[in-house]
Design a protein around this motif. Structure first.
Motif, PDB file in Angstrom:
ATOM      1  N   HIS A 237       0.748  -1.189   0.157  1.00 54.36           N
ATOM      2  CA  HIS A 237      -0.107  -0.184   0.022  1.00 54.36           C
ATOM      3  C   HIS A 237       0.779   1.229   0.047  1.00 54.36           C
ATOM      4  CE1 HIS A 237      -3.620   2.411   0.657  1.00 54.36           C
ATOM      5  NE2 HIS A 237      -2.792   3.178   1.756  1.00 54.36           N
ATOM      6  N   LYS A 238       1.892   1.234   0.789  1.00 54.95           N
ATOM      7  CA  LYS A 238       2.691   2.328   0.803  1.00 54.95           C
ATOM      8  C   LYS A 238       3.470   2.869  -0.534  1.00 54.95           C
ATOM      9  CE  LYS A 238       6.598   4.225   3.551  1.00 54.95           C
ATOM     10  NZ  LYS A 238       7.449   3.890   4.763  1.00 54.95           N
ATOM     11  N   LEU A 239       3.897   1.580  -1.180  1.00 53.53           N
ATOM     12  CA  LEU A 239       4.506   1.602  -2.331  1.00 53.53           C
ATOM     13  C   LEU A 239       3.529   2.286  -3.402  1.00 53.53           C
ATOM     14  CD1 LEU A 239       6.624  -1.704  -2.818  1.00 53.53           C
ATOM     15  CD2 LEU A 239       7.469   0.519  -3.010  1.00 53.53           C
ATOM     16  N   LEU A 240       2.587   1.981  -3.392  1.00 42.68           N
ATOM     17  CA  LEU A 240       1.275   2.373  -4.501  1.00 42.68           C
ATOM     18  C   LEU A 240       1.053   3.883  -3.970  1.00 42.68           C
ATOM     19  CD1 LEU A 240      -0.857  -0.989  -4.740  1.00 42.68           C
ATOM     20  CD2 LEU A 240       0.704   0.244  -6.473  1.00 42.68           C
ATOM     21  N   GLN A 241       1.105   4.355  -2.947  1.00 38.99           N
ATOM     22  CA  GLN A 241       0.777   5.584  -2.564  1.00 38.99           C
ATOM     23  C   GLN A 241       1.395   6.523  -3.208  1.00 38.99           C
ATOM     24  OE1 GLN A 241       0.690   5.679   1.732  1.00 38.99           O
ATOM     25  NE2 GLN A 241      -1.514   6.279   1.555  1.00 38.99           N
ATOM     26  N   ASN A 242       2.997   6.158  -3.439  1.00 38.33           N
ATOM     27  CA  ASN A 242       3.829   7.123  -3.611  1.00 38.33           C
ATOM     28  C   ASN A 242       4.194   6.608  -5.029  1.00 38.33           C
ATOM     29  OD1 ASN A 242       4.162   8.340  -1.387  1.00 38.33           O
ATOM     30  ND2 ASN A 242       5.314   6.852  -0.455  1.00 38.33           N
ATOM     31  N   ALA A 243       3.728   5.841  -5.878  1.00 39.80           N
ATOM     32  CA  ALA A 243       4.091   5.334  -7.179  1.00 39.80           C
ATOM     33  C   ALA A 243       3.661   6.354  -8.273  1.00 39.80           C
ATOM     34  CB  ALA A 243       3.187   4.073  -7.525  1.00 39.80           C
ATOM     35  N   PRO A 244       4.649   6.662  -9.154  1.00 42.16           N
ATOM     36  CA  PRO A 244       4.336   7.903 -10.138  1.00 42.16           C
ATOM     37  C   PRO A 244       3.233   7.632 -11.004  1.00 42.16           C
ATOM     38  CG  PRO A 244       6.825   7.017 -10.036  1.00 42.16           C
ATOM     39  CD  PRO A 244       6.183   6.135  -9.178  1.00 42.16           C
ATOM     40  N   PHE A 245       2.988   6.285 -11.267  1.00 43.55           N
ATOM     41  CA  PHE A 245       1.805   5.974 -12.179  1.00 43.55           C
ATOM     42  C   PHE A 245       0.384   6.340 -11.453  1.00 43.55           C
ATOM     43  CE2 PHE A 245       3.362   1.929 -10.644  1.00 43.55           C
ATOM     44  CZ  PHE A 245       2.022   1.518  -9.663  1.00 43.55           C
ATOM     45  N   ARG A 246       0.475   6.851 -10.349  1.00 39.83           N
ATOM     46  CA  ARG A 246      -0.828   7.020  -9.547  1.00 39.83           C
ATOM     47  C   ARG A 246      -1.152   8.534 -10.116  1.00 39.83           C
ATOM     48  NH1 ARG A 246      -2.447   4.678  -5.085  1.00 39.83           N
ATOM     49  NH2 ARG A 246      -4.301   5.680  -5.309  1.00 39.83           N
ATOM     50  N   ASN A 247      -0.315   9.227 -10.555  1.00 34.90           N
ATOM     51  CA  ASN A 247      -0.462  10.530 -10.954  1.00 34.90           C
ATOM     52  C   ASN A 247      -0.910  10.781 -12.502  1.00 34.90           C
ATOM     53  OD1 ASN A 247      -0.297  13.206 -11.596  1.00 34.90           O
ATOM     54  ND2 ASN A 247       1.765  13.714 -11.207  1.00 34.90           N
ATOM     55  N   PRO A 248      -2.336  11.084 -12.469  1.00 40.69           N
ATOM     56  CA  PRO A 248      -2.726  11.010 -13.776  1.00 40.69           C
ATOM     57  C   PRO A 248      -2.028  11.712 -14.874  1.00 40.69           C
ATOM     58  CG  PRO A 248      -4.198  12.146 -12.417  1.00 40.69           C
ATOM     59  CD  PRO A 248      -3.193  11.621 -11.394  1.00 40.69           C
ATOM     60  N   ASN A 249      -1.508  12.652 -14.600  1.00 40.75           N
ATOM     61  CA  ASN A 249      -0.878  13.642 -15.580  1.00 40.75           C
ATOM     62  C   ASN A 249       0.884  13.343 -15.359  1.00 40.75           C
ATOM     63  OD1 ASN A 249      -3.203  14.890 -16.214  1.00 40.75           O
ATOM     64  ND2 ASN A 249      -2.986  16.080 -14.419  1.00 40.75           N
ATOM     65  N   TRP A 250       1.294  11.933 -14.990  1.00 51.96           N
ATOM     66  CA  TRP A 250       2.760  11.870 -15.164  1.00 51.96           C
ATOM     67  C   TRP A 250       3.065  11.915 -16.554  1.00 51.96           C
ATOM     68  CZ3 TRP A 250       5.524   8.102 -17.410  1.00 51.96           C
ATOM     69  CH2 TRP A 250       6.924   8.050 -16.929  1.00 51.96           C
ATOM     70  N   GLY A 251       4.036  12.486 -16.639  1.00 49.87           N
ATOM     71  CA  GLY A 251       4.910  12.567 -18.012  1.00 49.87           C
ATOM     72  C   GLY A 251       4.033  13.198 -19.235  1.00 49.87           C
ATOM     73  N   GLY A 252       3.017  13.797 -18.879  1.00 50.28           N
ATOM     74  CA  GLY A 252       2.155  14.446 -19.837  1.00 50.28           C
ATOM     75  C   GLY A 252       1.045  13.315 -20.406  1.00 50.28           C
ATOM     76  N   LEU A 253       1.221  12.106 -19.896  1.00 46.35           N
ATOM     77  CA  LEU A 253       0.134  11.001 -20.121  1.00 46.35           C
ATOM     78  C   LEU A 253      -1.067  11.038 -19.530  1.00 46.35           C
ATOM     79  CD1 LEU A 253       2.890   8.256 -20.604  1.00 46.35           C
ATOM     80  CD2 LEU A 253       2.063   9.617 -22.297  1.00 46.35           C
ATOM     81  N   VAL A 254      -1.975  10.614 -20.192  1.00 51.03           N
ATOM     82  CA  VAL A 254      -3.229  10.366 -19.423  1.00 51.03           C
ATOM     83  C   VAL A 254      -3.234   9.129 -18.427  1.00 51.03           C
ATOM     84  CG1 VAL A 254      -4.671  11.286 -21.269  1.00 51.03           C
ATOM     85  CG2 VAL A 254      -4.094   8.917 -21.516  1.00 51.03           C
ATOM     86  N   SER A 255      -4.300   8.669 -18.025  1.00 47.46           N
ATOM     87  CA  SER A 255      -4.268   7.655 -17.029  1.00 47.46           C
ATOM     88  C   SER A 255      -3.747   6.269 -17.657  1.00 47.46           C
ATOM     89  CB  SER A 255      -5.515   7.393 -16.447  1.00 47.46           C
ATOM     90  OG  SER A 255      -6.530   7.213 -17.360  1.00 47.46           O
ATOM     91  N   GLY A 256      -3.497   5.388 -17.019  1.00 47.57           N
ATOM     92  CA  GLY A 256      -2.660   4.270 -17.402  1.00 47.57           C
ATOM     93  C   GLY A 256      -3.541   3.450 -18.423  1.00 47.57           C
TER      94      GLY A 256
END
Length: 519
Positions: free
Chosen positions: A97-116
């Motif tokens: 759970h802690k890993l997923l909380q801080n995971a970059p792919f949880r950010n919907p705008n990560w790298g200018g990309l839309v959600s996974g």
């Protein structure tokens, strides 16, 4: 038969009550079956699905209820194990759970990309599931495995499931690493076992950057002995054809050029100990090297520090030359010219050096030739007799060493050599025994020395035993405890010499009878 069946029925009922056999009438429903699309031992596959839900954790739970109000010992033990297992599972869930909380792919705008656009599910062997929304572009760019699996059907959402994972947390962290720009910093401070887990998963999904970063980390950090074994085992198992993997193993393996120089290295080590100026450091290094050599021999390894016989005997001759020189100087020295105590300390030191080399020779089963070499030291024996006992008794310990080794079957030498050894040095050993016993009572085992002398004498022909033991008999009556007590050898010789053994020749003859049978 009916009585037997009734007895068996009662036994089974008793075992059920005690909790060692489950009652078939009590059951629970298993968790729903899971369709495995990929396991670590097989290739993953992909399925199309509707737009993926947010990341989630899930796990199957099972409950078992019994109508009985009292618990058996077996049930209490099972419950305790179950609680421990649940606690361990809870810790794993919290880490994930802690890993997923801080995971970059949880950010919907990560790298200018839309959600996974890839729903990646990792399933443990116990059914614990972790689902992540990740990006196809990242997986394909970082992992050759995912690049191959996701190369088709562009613009379509994918659903990938990896089943039967040993450690879900490590799989999740490996996915997180794919989104990190500075892997070196991310790994800093991690346990070696953790990095080995990341390396294994990275190798499984062909995540080259992850493999390289893990190997760089392993190459740079110190290992404990336990960790060293795990690193070697893991790298050998993975069989990574990578220069970095070879560099990591350089810490525990020698290049051929280094192995070829093992004898030279050993010569340097032994010479350094023999010539050491600090006595305490010298004693510590002697103990250390001897222990390492014994461990190497006991392990059955290839003995990479397999010192040659020539090297050891070269050191023996050097010690002998030093002893002769010291004794010669001591016998003809003027008290006003040099401190006698300093010279006698040098004699004790050289004798101690020789004892150490002899120990190594005996341990490596190379000491047979030294017995003859020591037996031939007539000049040294004469010089020895001219020095006060308090200064020379360390030299007699070498003779005691050899007798103990012969008596315990660690040295096999001809009877002429054994007799020569005793002829040259036994009288000196008698003379020095009292000082040996008192001055070195912690390191000299009186009974072991006496047993070694006895057994060595008894290996000689009966006539030679008689001459040596009659001489000892006279000395022991005059010296008492200052002479070795070898009366057991005396008793054996007495029985051999004066008690006749009657044997019937006819009973020892082999009789062969040939019988012809009619055909």
């Amino acid at each position: 038969m009916a009585a037997e069946n009734a007895l068996k029925s009662r036994e089974v009922s008793a075992m059920i009550k005690q909790g060692f056999i489950s009652d078939q009438t009590l059951s629970f429903s298993p968790s729903r079956s899971i369709s495995k699309l990929y396991s670590p031992t097989s290739s993953p596959s992909k399925t199309l699905s509707s737009p993926p839900p947010p990341p989630q954790l899930a796990g199957s739970t099972q409950s078992l209820t019994r109508p009985s109000q009292s618990q058996t010992l077996y049930e209490m033990m099972s419950d305790e194990q179950h609680r421990d297992s649940k606690l361990a599972d809870r810790k794993v869930h919290e880490k994930v759970h802690k890993l997923l909380q801080n995971a970059p792919f949880r950010n919907p705008n990560w790298g200018g990309l839309v959600s996974g656009d890839v729903r990646l599910t990792v399933v443990a062997k116990d059914g614990f599931r972790v689902t992540m929304d990740v990006h196809k572009s990242v997986l394909a760019a970082k992992s050759r495995f995912f690049a191959d699996k996701l190369r088709k059907d562009r613009g379509v959402s994918h659903c990938v499931e990896i089943s039967d994972c040993d450690d879900v947390e490590v799989y999740v962290e490996t996915v997180v690493l794919m989104y990190c720009e500075d892997l070196k910093r991310r790994l800093m401070g991690e346990e070696v076992s953790r990095v080995l887990g990341l390396l294994k998963v990275s190798a499984a999904i062909m995540y080259d950057e992850g493999i390289g970063s893990c190997l760089e980390y392993l190459k740079a950090v110190p290992w404990s002995e336990e960790e060293e074994g795990k690193v070697i085992s893991q790298l050998n198992e993975l069989q990574l054809h990578d220069d970095l993997a070879s560099e990591v193993l350089l810490r525990v393996s020698s290049e051929p050029s280094t192995s070829a120089r093992a004898d030279e290295i050993f010569m340097r080590l032994l010479t350094g100990v023999l010539q050491a100026k600090d006595d305490r450091a010298r004693r510590e290094m002697k103990t250390l090297i001897s222990r390492l050599l014994r461990e190497d021999a006991a392990s059955g390894s290839n003995n990479r520090l397999d010192v040659s016989k020539e090297t050891l005997y070269h050191l023996c001759h050097r010690c002998l030359s030093s002893l002769v020189l010291c004794l010669s100087e001591a016998t003809g020295m003027d008290d006003s010219r040099r401190d006698r105590g300093v010279l006698m300390a040098e004699i004790a030191r050289e004798a101690d050096n020789m004892q150490w080399i002899v120990d190594i020779l005996v341990d490596k089963k190379m000491g047979d030739e030294f017995v003859k070499l020591w037996a031939d030291q007539k000049e040294l024996a004469v010089l020895h007799s001219k020095i006060p006992t308090m200064y020379r008794h360390e030299i007699s310990r070498i003779t005691a060493q050899l007798c103990i080794a012969i008596g315990s079957r660690q040295l096999l030498v001809p009877k002429e050599t054994r007799f020569s050894l005793l002829s040259t040095w036994l009288e000196a050993l008698y003379e020095d025994f009292g000082w040996m016993r008192r001055a070195s009572f912690r390191s000299v085992d009186k009974k072991l020395v006496e047993e070694g002398i006895s057994q060595t004498i008894l290996t000689l022909p009966l006539q030679q035993q008689q001459g040596i033991l009659l001489s000892w008999f006279d000395r022991f009556l005059n010296k008492g405890d200052d002479c070795p007590n070898i009366q057991k050898a005396f008793e054996v010789w007495w029985r051999r010499a004066f008690i006749k053994h009657v044997s019937e020749q006819e009973n020892t003859q082999l009789q062969i009878t040939v019988c012809d049978y009619p055909s």
